[in-house]
Design an enzyme around this catalytic site. Structure first.
Site, short mmCIF file in Angstrom:
data_model
loop_
_atom_site.label_atom_id
_atom_site.label_comp_id
_atom_site.label_asym_id
_atom_site.label_seq_id
_atom_site.Cartn_x
_atom_site.Cartn_y
_atom_site.Cartn_z
CB CYS A 2 70.05 -25.69 38.10
SG CYS A 2 68.98 -27.07 37.59
N GLY A 362 60.70 -27.30 57.09
CA GLY A 362 59.55 -26.53 57.55
C GLY A 362 59.73 -25.04 57.61
#
Length: 606
Positions: A2, A362
């Protein structure tokens, strides 16, 4: 995932119109919902990307008695366990949202609640009874949070662009932040390029009362980590249990997820783990640069996709697609930085956003398990560097602009500020425990600076520009503590870095994939500085109003000539171009979003 924004005034009522304008700047972070709450001098707003509790997770969230109001960005990964504990203690939940545990944890544990929350987050918790606001950011700085001083109080937001409608003073450049950007690729610590705007630090909480900051404190720091003398088998057994728990928690989602697959160690292991724990094919995305001098990694990623039966998609941008993505990535990064891998990451995020709301990647594996080549520099070389540039053990000693170029290019104000551009690295190096090894110190410096202020800006902002949440399991703080605590001999051996993670991963991924030479994620921008582009640049850049307070026009012309005649200096030139674009968007402009593909020189001519 958000966006959050708010303001706390000392005297005047909070301005709803300006708060609404700030929240509107964060629509890309939360296209699914919006909410605003006002309480006299205080106001907060939220934009929502629905991931957990799709129907009931509207924010702000309130306690039953409406004493507390909360807006949060991110994910609380241990919310199921924490919710069970709090329910058993008598607290009643109104939603299934992961964020609601923050409210009840605050009531149950006081300020110690931050230590009980595990995840990636930035939130604002308002206590109406005490007239107190608590701003907090996750331990590694995965989620962003900025704080701005105003004449009548403070403002805060997930991104700098959302602060622009809330500032009451003219926008000015901070010379120190600008010098750090040019020399280090990014400004760092609390300092940003915009004067009066600072970062809330990773693992930090800020207490605001009556519109004034009354206290700041760190609730977590890697400095508490101590080396554990383990052999590989002992360490692997611990890591087995840890990663199982971390992956189970990180995979909690009410929407499907995917993976950015580069073919490197970290994303390969994540694909194996996601496949193991999901029990079904994973959606994967890869990017390559056909027609350039770079080694194309698409075949590596495709081979892994076949092995793990992922649903794979390749992105093959052309040179113009990459070049014309630059203005949008500068806007998306928001916090001025110049990692050129932002360009393909943005293109990947755009593709992923057509199908998904959540993508794993990653980031963090190299910092946590010592994968970078700079961690393996010989002691003799580091000694020599430390004599030339003392204060950090020969680590991160050279700026991007060096030799004759600072004096050739920089004006007096920028040249003076550049003298202390290395200070944050030196300070971080010095504050490490005496018993730590130099390898641990190098890891710590990167965890404090390059990771949160560069790589994680890319990982968060490029994805959120397209309404996609990024999850980074290797940066769960428990994994970070584990990796930092490993003895050096398990992390580095000769010229091989990230040794423990590779050995551990041999059961999951073919060894030739794990031990292949690290390629990195580079973008061939230098190859695209052709003569027509450089000619246009020579007409526009030297006297550009964003640059003349900081650069010598003759020096910019000399740099362009070097790129034309010697095919060198492109990194410095792109750094200057990106700053000029950022200035156009955030200083002379109001943070407006460029088109997805826009000629960067057209932006500079507006």
């Amino acid at each position: 995932m958000c966006g959050i924004a708010g303001l706390f005034n000392c005297n005047l009522p909070a301005d709803e119109l300006r708060l609404d304008q700030a929240v509107a700047k964060l629509t890309h972070r939360g296209p699914d919902d919006r909410g605003i709450f006002l309480d006299g001098r205080f106001g907060m707003g939220h934009t929502r990307l629905s991931i957990i509790d799709l129907a009931g997770g509207h924010q702000p969230l309130f306690s039953e008695d409406r004493r507390l109001a909360l807006i949060a960005n991110g994910e609380i990964y241990n919310f199921i366990e924490l919710r069970s504990e709090l329910t058993a203690a008598g607290f009643r939940f109104q939603t299934q949202s992961d964020s609601e545990v923050i409210l009840h944890a605050y009531l149950a544990f006081g300020e110690g609640f931050l230590e009980r929350i595990q995840g990636m987050f930035a939130f604002a918790l308002y206590d109406a009874l005490e007239g107190r606001l608590i701003l907090a950011r996750d331990r590694l700085g995965i989620k962003p949070l900025f704080l701005a001083r105003r004449p009548d109080g403070i403002a805060f937001a997930s991104e700098i662009k959302a602060l622009l409608p809330l500032l009451d003073q003219p926008r000015e450049i901070d010379p120190q932040g600008l010098a750090q950007y040019f020399q280090n690729q990014f400004s760092t610590g609390a300092t940003t390029v915009l004067r009066g705007v600072e970062r809330v630090l990773p693992g930090e909480a800020v207490v605001v009362e009556a519109g004034k900051t009354t206290r700041r404190f760190r609730y977590w720091s890697p400095l508490a980590v101590r080396t554990e003398e383990l052999d590989f088998d002992e360490a692997a057994a611990r890591f087995d249990a840890l990663m199982e728990r971390v992956m189970v928690e990180h995979m909690r989602s009410d929407v499907p997820f995917g993976l950015f697959l580069s073919g490197g160690v970290d994303s390969s292991l994540l694909l194996a783990l996601l496949t193991r724990y999901s029990g079904e094919p994973i959606r994967t995305f890869s990017v390559g640069f056909p027609g350039t001098s770079l080694t194309d990694e698409l075949p590596l990623a495709e081979g892994l996709a076949r092995r793990f039966r992922s649903r794979h998609r390749e992105i093959r941008p052309g040179p113009q697609d990459i070049l014309h993505s630059l203005p949008l990535t500068v806007w998306a990064a928001d916090d001025l930085m110049r990692d050129n891998a932002s360009l393909p990451t943005s293109l990947l995020a755009r593709a992923a956003g057509e199908e998904l709301k959540v993508v794993f990647s990653g980031e963090g594996g190299d910092e946590v398990f010592a994968g970078y080549g700079r961690y393996r520099t010989s002691p003799l070389e580091r000694l020599f560097k430390s004599l030339l540039a003392p204060g950090s053990g020969g680590f991160r000693t050279r700026g991007s602009f060096r030799g004759r170029w600072p004096k050739t290019l920089f004006g007096p104000a920028l040249l003076a500020a550049a003298q202390s551009a290395r200070r944050p690295v030196q300070e971080s190096w010095r504050e490490t425990p005496r018993e730590w090894s130099d390898l641990q110190r190098m890891q710590y410096v990167d965890l404090c600076h390059a990771l949160p202020d560069n790589l994680l800006v890319k990982a968060d902002r490029m994805l959120m520009a397209w309404g996609v949440e990024g999850r980074v399991p290797f940066l769960d703080h428990r994994v970070v503590e584990f990796g930092l605590s490993l003895p050096d001999r398990l992390k580095i051996e000769g010229r091989q870095g990230k040794l423990f993670l590779k050995r551990w991963g041999e059961r999951l991924v073919p060894a030739e994939q794990l031990y292949a030479r690290k390629r990195g994620f580079h973008v061939p921008l230098g190859e695209w500085l052709d003569e027509p582009f450089l000619e246009r640049l020579n007409r526009i850049l030297p006297e550009h109003p964003a640059l003349t307070p900081w650069f010598k026009p003759a020096g910019i012309r000399a740099l362009i000539a070097r790129c034309r005649d010697e095919r060198q200096g492109s990194a410095m030139l792109w750094a200057i171009i990106q700053f000029a674009i950022w200035h156009r968007l955030f200083i002379s402009g109001n943070g407006e979003r460029p088109e997805a593909l826009t000629d960067p020189l057209e932006i500079l001519q507006r």
